[in-house]
Design an enzyme around this catalytic site. Structure first.
Site, short mmCIF file in Angstrom:
data_model
loop_
_atom_site.label_atom_id
_atom_site.label_comp_id
_atom_site.label_asym_id
_atom_site.label_seq_id
_atom_site.Cartn_x
_atom_site.Cartn_y
_atom_site.Cartn_z
N PRO A 20 8.52 -2.29 -8.90
CA PRO A 20 9.56 -2.48 -8.35
C PRO A 20 9.67 -4.10 -7.83
O PRO A 20 8.90 -4.17 -6.59
CB PRO A 20 10.34 -1.46 -7.65
CG PRO A 20 9.10 -0.93 -7.05
CD PRO A 20 7.96 -1.06 -8.06
N GLU A 21 10.60 -4.84 -7.95
CA GLU A 21 10.88 -6.15 -7.11
C GLU A 21 12.34 -5.95 -6.80
O GLU A 21 13.02 -4.79 -6.89
CB GLU A 21 10.61 -7.35 -7.97
CG GLU A 21 9.28 -7.23 -8.46
CD GLU A 21 8.90 -8.81 -9.29
OE1 GLU A 21 9.81 -9.87 -8.83
OE2 GLU A 21 7.85 -8.84 -10.10
N LYS A 78 12.36 -5.85 -0.77
CA LYS A 78 11.92 -4.73 -1.54
C LYS A 78 12.08 -3.51 -0.70
O LYS A 78 11.72 -2.39 -0.74
CB LYS A 78 10.67 -4.80 -2.02
CG LYS A 78 10.43 -6.14 -2.97
CD LYS A 78 8.81 -6.15 -3.34
CE LYS A 78 8.48 -7.68 -4.11
NZ LYS A 78 7.50 -7.65 -4.31
N ARG A 143 0.90 6.03 -6.29
CA ARG A 143 -0.28 5.25 -5.77
C ARG A 143 -0.14 5.19 -4.22
O ARG A 143 -1.33 4.87 -3.53
CB ARG A 143 -0.39 3.89 -6.25
CG ARG A 143 -0.54 3.78 -7.85
CD ARG A 143 -0.88 2.40 -8.02
NE ARG A 143 -1.03 2.15 -9.55
CZ ARG A 143 -1.31 1.19 -10.32
NH1 ARG A 143 -1.69 0.05 -9.65
NH2 ARG A 143 -1.54 1.30 -11.34
N ASN A 204 5.93 -11.48 -9.05
CA ASN A 204 5.29 -12.31 -9.73
C ASN A 204 6.43 -12.56 -10.91
O ASN A 204 6.49 -13.82 -11.13
CB ASN A 204 4.20 -11.55 -10.32
CG ASN A 204 3.06 -12.56 -11.01
OD1 ASN A 204 3.04 -13.55 -10.43
ND2 ASN A 204 2.63 -12.18 -12.36
#
Length: 378
Positions: A20-21, A78, A143, A204
């Site tokens: 997610p951005e 974020k 993660r 990115n």
């Protein structure tokens, strides 16, 4: 930001393939605001994960939220936080794979938390909140690179206090933008864009889109750009972010002339093209994959402060890009203290370039290094 639709119990999910951005976190904020604002918390279940819960034990977190009412939900970059009727407030960062999901509502979730046929709660949930009216909210993170904190005043505490301006909510002028110390940085312009102390929430794909729309090569040092080019970056940064947010972070609604639509086509038999058939190419800028259109993003001057390596599409390349590169869009380096991209660029410049191969560098920069930093940060 590539995605697909799925279901989790009674929830319709917008399933993310990449991290997610800013647009995805903003979409999440809007969802949670619409369904949880002004509701009283009845029950909180925090999993025993001391890596996710930073600076507070899961039991203390449960006690701090139980019985409280959510009065506002805010975001910077974020990061997202829940303002309650009494302090402290709950602050959350999604890392590479974190998500907030509302049971029975359309939510944005990372693919590793989703499995067809699953029921509530979602896989890898770390936090569950149940409200008096029966609404259920969960935080999931496969993660475990996200963070949940309790803070008295999030905007004025670390890490938010170290972040740069938010391209969506901070209405800064171009004159103020030019006054930033980053305008004189010798680091690659893409590295500057990715540094969270410059612009909060840029990852990115956003950086690549802004530079393509501005017709600027990502490896050109920021200091080498004239005022006209910097103004283009300023304008396109706001434009790209706002457009993505207005589209609810769904790439199927992004403009057709964005490079985003062609980012992952390099493994196809016929290479993607933009603007009169110009091909999209992939290069490494300081160990990071960048999608560019060389015909319109010229590398002028011939001197850069970072390693530039062209990536040649090969058999299986699409799989590698979508699995390894796309999952690690900006390497999980989301907080100011974790980013360090500009400092890494400067250090590499002084050493005359790194010795690691591009593939090894990408893996370390985008995965292993982040996990190590997350563990040390704990």
């Amino acid at each position: 930001t590539q995605s697909y639709m799925g279901e989790l119990g009674s929830s319709l999910l917008f399933v993310l393939v990449s991290m997610p951005e800013l647009p995805e976190v903003e979409a999440t904020r809007q969802i949670v605001t619409g369904l949880c604002l002004n509701k009283q918390i009845k029950k909180v279940i925090a999993e025993d994960d001391e890596l996710i819960f930073e600076g507070v034990s899961p039991r203390d977190f449960e006690k701090a939220l139980t019985g409280r009412t959510i009065t506002d939900i805010k975001r910077k970059g974020k990061h997202l936080w829940l303002e309650l009727d009494t302090r402290p407030w709950a602050m959350m960062h999604f890392g590479m794979t974190g998500a907030l999901i509302v049971d029975g509502a359309r939510s944005i979730i990372y693919r590793e938390s989703f499995k067809k046929g699953d029921s509530w709660p979602p896989r890898f949930h770390k936090l569950q909140i149940e409200f008096e009216d029966g609404t259920k909210l969960a935080y999931a993170d496969p993660r475990r690179l996200g963070r949940i904190r309790l803070q008295q005043d999030p905007p004025h505490e670390s890490p938010l206090a170290e972040l740069g301006f938010d391209p969506l909510t901070d209405n800064i002028s171009f004159e103020k933008f030019l006054e930033s110390k980053w305008m004189k940085s010798k680091a690659a312009v893409k590295a500057v864009l990715l540094d969270q102390t410059f612009a909060a929430g840029v990852g990115n794909w956003i950086a690549d889109e802004v530079l393509y729309q501005s017709r600027i090569h990502p490896a050109i040092p920021m200091v080498n750009l004239d005022e006209e080019k910097k103004k283009l970056i300023f304008e396109k940064l706001h434009e790209v972010v706002k457009t993505a947010v207005d589209a609810y972070a769904k790439e199927t609604k992004f403009p057709d002339d964005w490079i985003f639509a062609h980012r992952w086509d390099s493994g196809k038999k016929k290479e993607a093209s933009l603007l009169g058939g110009h091909p999209v190419e992939y290069i490494k800028v300081g160990g990071r994959t960048s999608a560019i259109v060389p015909a319109v993003q010229l590398l002028s001057g011939g001197k850069t402060t970072t390693t530039v390596k062209r990536e040649t599409p090969a058999k299986g390349r699409k799989k590698k890009l979508t699995k390894e590169e796309e999952e690690s869009e900006d390497g999980g380096k989301d907080t100011a203290e974790e980013e360090g991209l500009v400092e890494k660029e400067k250090s590499k410049s002084k050493r005359g370039g790194g010795r690691r191969s591009a593939a090894k560098s990408s893996k370390m920069d985008d995965e292993d290094e982040d996990s190590e930093k997350a563990e040390k940060k704990k």
